[in-house]
Scaffold this motif. Structure first.
Motif, PDB file in Angstrom:
ATOM      1  N   TYR A  87      16.748 -48.257  -7.681  1.00  0.00           N
ATOM      2  CA  TYR A  87      16.119 -48.036  -9.118  1.00  0.00           C
ATOM      3  C   TYR A  87      15.953 -46.475  -8.917  1.00  0.00           C
ATOM      4  O   TYR A  87      16.435 -46.301  -8.183  1.00  0.00           O
ATOM      5  N   TYR A 100       9.808 -46.550 -11.827  1.00  0.00           N
ATOM      6  CA  TYR A 100      10.690 -46.886 -11.639  1.00  0.00           C
ATOM      7  C   TYR A 100      11.039 -47.414 -12.679  1.00  0.00           C
ATOM      8  O   TYR A 100      10.795 -48.686 -13.343  1.00  0.00           O
ATOM      9  N   GLU A 102      15.183 -50.006 -13.534  1.00  0.00           N
ATOM     10  CA  GLU A 102      16.612 -50.540 -12.821  1.00  0.00           C
ATOM     11  C   GLU A 102      17.412 -49.566 -12.755  1.00  0.00           C
ATOM     12  O   GLU A 102      17.852 -49.510 -14.378  1.00  0.00           O
TER      13      GLU A 102
END
Length: 372
Positions: A87, A100, A102
């Motif tokens: 993250y 958050y 990816e």
């Protein structure tokens, strides 16, 4: 002739074999039994199943959402080894919440049966192997993390050991109280029967949850985790034996004048031998079914007490302790994955109830109902 041949295996089968055949036909009960077997196995091996210890913190992922296990990357390329994306975190300027996203550059492949954090299995043997870990100094949080950055997946399985075992230990104590006192009341009658009946009436007239709360709150704060665990188990058991005791008493009243019981007494068998060797086996299946259906009550009792903060307390990890974090509705809105321990409670309770229904049907192999 063919019909007779088909009937022969059933006609020569033992009651246990007939019960097992009927239980296998109850698909929901059989599936629930398999699910519970898997859950108890994972709880027994929780140190191995969990990639982290309960107190391990990841300061890079505080209140992070669950990760997805992938085989295809962002470009659509297939990878034989599963992986997760790390993250990137930023704080929202308007809500001050952590957000958050990816990062495709942080790809952490998963290794199975690989060394990771060291742990002591059941507190005795030191190992490092885990079911899965993230390589390249990465991290994996399948159920997300809490406000301290602790892995929810690991804590759920550590909590399963406590919550599932407290149900079994509590039911064993309930069986001891219920069978012993109910058996003596039904077999001896007289003063013993009246004393047990009045005790049951007093206990059943008390409001259970407030009494559980009062007794749990009375446990000394300085007690160790183990002592609190057994204290809560005993409290739950003290009020769970009354129904079973009455059922056992009624059955013993009907059995004590049967020929095999009278014959055992005439041969000089003691009271406890007559009860446990001759009378109990005649309705053992009913006791097993009752015990199975009582386990969910124990699990829910521990969960409720710990959720309210008067049962098990940190650093002990149980499903009820984990759900304390979900008491605030704002926490639920921002981090709904903290409710995942509650999902395991629901699934486990449903599985016990369904399996108990199957065992109840299987206890009478010649009945025609209860198939599914």
């Amino acid at each position: 002739m063919s019909d007779l041949a088909l009937d022969t295996p059933l006609s020569t089968a033992t009651p246990r074999q007939l019960a097992w055949r009927r239980f296998k036909r109850h698909r929901l009960a059989l599936t629930s039994g398999i699910f519970l077997l898997v859950m108890y196995t994972m709880a027994f091996l929780c140190e191995f199943m969990a990639p982290y210890r309960t107190d391990t913190r990841n300061v890079q992922a505080i209140n992070a959402p669950p990760m997805s296990v992938r085989f295809f990357d962002m470009d659509g390329n297939f990878h034989l080894r599963p992986f997760v994306y790390g993250y990137d975190m930023k704080v929202n300027d308007d809500t001050w919440m952590r957000e958050y996203t990816e990062n495709p550059d942080k790809r952490y492949p998963l290794r199975f049966f690989a060394p990771g954090e060291s742990y002591r299995f059941w507190g005795f043997f030191e190992f490092q192997r885990h079911l899965f870990v993230a390589e390249d100094d990465g991290y994996v949080h399948l159920f997300g993390t809490d406000q301290l950055g602790r892995d929810i997946f690991s804590r759920v399985f550590y909590g399963a050991r406590i919550s599932l075992s407290i149900g079994v230990v509590g039911v064993v104590m309930t069986l001891v109280f219920g069978v012993l006192l109910g058996g003596l009341a039904g077999y001896l009658g007289g003063l013993m029967d009246r004393a047990v009946q009045r005790m049951i009436e007093v206990l059943q007239s008390l409001p259970t949850l407030p009494l559980w709360m009062a007794l749990s709150a009375a446990l000394p704060v300085e007690w160790s985790s183990i002592r609190v665990y057994f204290g809560v188990t005993i409290i739950l058991s003290l009020f769970g034996w009354t129904t079973l005791a009455r059922q056992v008493r009624g059955r013993f009243l009907a059995l004590r004048e049967e020929e095999f019981v009278v014959a055992a007494r005439l041969l000089g068998a003691g009271k406890l031998r007559v009860i446990f060797r001759h009378m109990l086996p005649s309705f053992a299946s009913h006791i097993i079914t009752t015990a199975t259906l009582a386990v969910p009550g124990m699990i829910l009792g521990e969960t409720a007490l710990s959720f309210l903060g008067i049962g098990l307390r940190p650093p002990v990890v149980s499903w009820g302790v984990l759900m304390q974090q979900a008491q605030n509705y704002q926490v639920i809105v921002m981090t709904p994955w903290l409710l995942l321990p509650g999902l395991f409670v629901v699934l486990t309770v449903m599985a016990f109830n369904l399996m108990g229904d199957g065992l109840r049907d299987a206890a009478d192999p010649y009945s025609t109902g209860g198939q599914s």
